[in-house]
Structure formats: structure tokens, C-alpha cells
Design a protein around this motif. Structure first.
Motif, mmCIF file in Angstrom:
data_model
loop_
_atom_site.group_PDB
_atom_site.id
_atom_site.type_symbol
_atom_site.label_atom_id
_atom_site.label_comp_id
_atom_site.label_asym_id
_atom_site.label_seq_id
_atom_site.Cartn_x
_atom_site.Cartn_y
_atom_site.Cartn_z
ATOM 1 N N ILE A 84 0.849 -1.193 0.000
ATOM 2 C CA ILE A 84 0.000 0.000 0.000
ATOM 3 C C ILE A 84 0.888 1.247 0.000
ATOM 4 C CG2 ILE A 84 -1.866 1.228 1.197
ATOM 5 C CD1 ILE A 84 -2.541 -1.700 0.185
ATOM 6 N N HIS A 85 0.646 2.144 -0.933
ATOM 7 C CA HIS A 85 1.374 3.415 -1.009
ATOM 8 C C HIS A 85 0.537 4.472 -0.304
ATOM 9 C CE1 HIS A 85 3.909 1.513 -4.054
ATOM 10 N NE2 HIS A 85 2.784 0.961 -4.452
ATOM 11 N N ARG A 86 1.190 5.216 0.582
ATOM 12 C CA ARG A 86 0.427 6.150 1.416
ATOM 13 C C ARG A 86 1.059 7.531 1.374
ATOM 14 N NH1 ARG A 86 -0.171 3.750 7.013
ATOM 15 N NH2 ARG A 86 2.080 3.704 6.900
ATOM 16 N N GLY A 87 0.243 8.533 1.137
ATOM 17 C CA GLY A 87 0.750 9.914 1.080
ATOM 18 C C GLY A 87 -0.042 10.808 2.017
ATOM 19 N N LEU A 88 0.676 11.781 2.593
ATOM 20 C CA LEU A 88 0.018 12.759 3.468
ATOM 21 C C LEU A 88 0.621 14.129 3.168
ATOM 22 C CD1 LEU A 88 -1.593 13.786 5.921
ATOM 23 C CD2 LEU A 88 0.201 12.870 7.397
#
Ligand SMILES: C[S@@+](CC[C@H](N)C(=O)[O-])C[C@H]1O[C@@H](n2cnc3c(N)ncnc32)[C@H](O)[C@@H]1O
Length: 208
Positions: free
Chosen positions: A200-204
Motif C-alpha cells: 500500500i502506497h500512502r501519502g500525506l
């Protein structure tokens, strides 16, 4: 996708854009001035359900174009008696344009948006330069944009769009943990994809 009319007994947990007039006054909508969090493409509403329970001092609104999914999410919220969470049936892009007041949102969450795999269909993806502008307008200063996907190419495209959005600063996404309970994943798609072994690729990002 189901666009049949909602059952009115789910009101106010499920309403459609056609039922409502914009722009919203959040105090009228939720009955308080607590921070408002949007879940774009809420699906079956696991994020809305878990987060609204964990954070009763925030208001949650799911935007879901598929009324059947939206009603399912709303039924969950109704049964749990969550006055701080609602689902809105309709196109999130229209909601941003016509219903969501400027600088009024604390967090926007976009989890596993439809990837529209074929290149000629990429323009149908929700996360575009237009969407970045809509989110920029909707968020308050210090507001957060969360984006997760299992599609690496989509993630790289979003990172690129956000790198060019100078109003945003990239922040570290929270550390990935495997929940002990199947209901404690962030969303239904996270559960599905992680159980299938996908990364899972996660960006914030934070609006400055
Ligand atoms: C792959 S599902 C992910 C659902 C949920 N976020 C999750 O992680 O389990 C994508 C969802 O976005 C919804 N969707 C797609 N385009 C949308 C739009 N323009 N506005 C609102 N919802 C949309 C779809 O109907 C679907 O429920």
C-alpha cells in the motif's frame, strides 16, 4: 453502479446532492462547529464508521457516487447511532464545486480510488490537477490530504501532482501497522488488498 432513489428512512445518514442545496453551512448540517473530515469515495464506510467512533469531536462526511454503497455505509452509521457521521450520494467533484464552502475542511481522505487502468481512461480518475485545486480551496490552513492506493503508477502520478502544488507540504504518513481485528483496517479496500499481499502506497500532505 446503482443510482436508484435512497430510502428516506436513512435520513439524515444518507442524503443525495439532489436532495440538498449548496453551499453547506456545517453548523446546520451537523448541529455543531466541530472540524469536518471528508472521505472521498467512501465505499462501504469502514473509515467513516471507525473514525467517527474514535473521534466524537470531529464530523465525518463520506462522498459516494454509488448510492447502494453509500446506503450500506449509512446503515452501518445509523445502527451504531453516530450523529457525527453522514454519507452524501453523488459525484465528489460536484460536491467540491457546489456544496463545500471554501476553507472549511480539516481533513480530506482519498482511499483506494478507482484506478481506471487503461491509459485512455486516466482522465476519469478522481485525483487530477482539478481535484488538487478543489481540495486546496476546501481545506483550512493546516488541513490534511491523505491518499492511499495499491496502484504504484497512480501513486507516482499523485506525488508528482502534489510536488507541483506549492501550497502543500509533504508529511510522513503514519507508520503502517497490521490491525489485530479484521474490522480495524482503515478501509475495506485496505483489508482486501493487504490480505491479497499488495503493498500500500500512502501519502500525506498539509496545506500551508
Ligand atoms: C475502489 S472503491 C474504494 C472504497 C473505499 N474508499 C475503500 O477504500 O474501501 C472506490 C469508491 O469510489 C467511489 N467513487 C468513484 N468515483 C467517485 C466520485 N466521482 N465521487 C464519489 N465517489 C466516487 C466508487 O463508487 C467506489 O465506492
Amino acid at each position: 453502479m446503482s443510482r436508484s432513489k435512497p430510502t428516506t428512512d436513512l435520513k439524515p445518514y444518507f442524503q443525495t446532492l439532489e436532495d440538498l442545496e449548496g453551499p453547506f453551512n456545517w453548523n446546520n448540517f451537523f448541529g455543531n462547529d466541530n472540524p469536518v473530515v471528508l472521505d472521498v469515495g467512501a465505499g462501504r464506510g469502514l473509515f467513516l464508521f471507525n473514525s467517527s467512533g474514535a473521534n466524537p469531536d470531529k464530523n465525518y462526511l463520506g462522498l459516494e457516487i454509488d448510492y447502494r454503497e453509500g446506503r450500506r455505509a449509512a446503515t452501518r452509521l445509523l445502527k451504531a447511532d453516530r450523529p457525527n457521521a453522514r454519507v452524501l450520494g453523488g459525484d465528489a467533484r460536484i460536491a467540491f464545486d457546489k456544496f463545500i464552502p471554501e476553507s472549511s475542511i480539516s481533513e480530506v481522505h482519498v482511499y483506494f480510488p478507482d484506478p481506471w487502468w487503461k491509459k485512455r481512461h486516466h482522465k476519469r480518475r478522481i485525483f487530477t490537477d482539478v481535484f488538487v485545486r478543489q481540495v486546496t480551496t476546501a481545506l483550512k490552513q493546516g488541513g490534511e490530504l491523505h491518499f492511499w492506493t495499491d496502484v504504484e503508477e497512480y501513486f507516482e502520478r499523485v506525488k508528482n501532482l502534489m510536488d507541483h502544488a506549492s501550497q502543500f507540504a509533504h508529511r510522513d504518513a503514519p507508520e503502517e501497522k497490521r490491525p489485530e481485528h479484521e474490522m480495524d483496517f482503515q478501509t475495506s479496500f485496505e483489508r482486501k488488498k493487504r490480505n491479497e499481499g499488495w503493498k500500500i502506497h500512502r501519502g500525506l500532505w498539509e496545506l500551508l
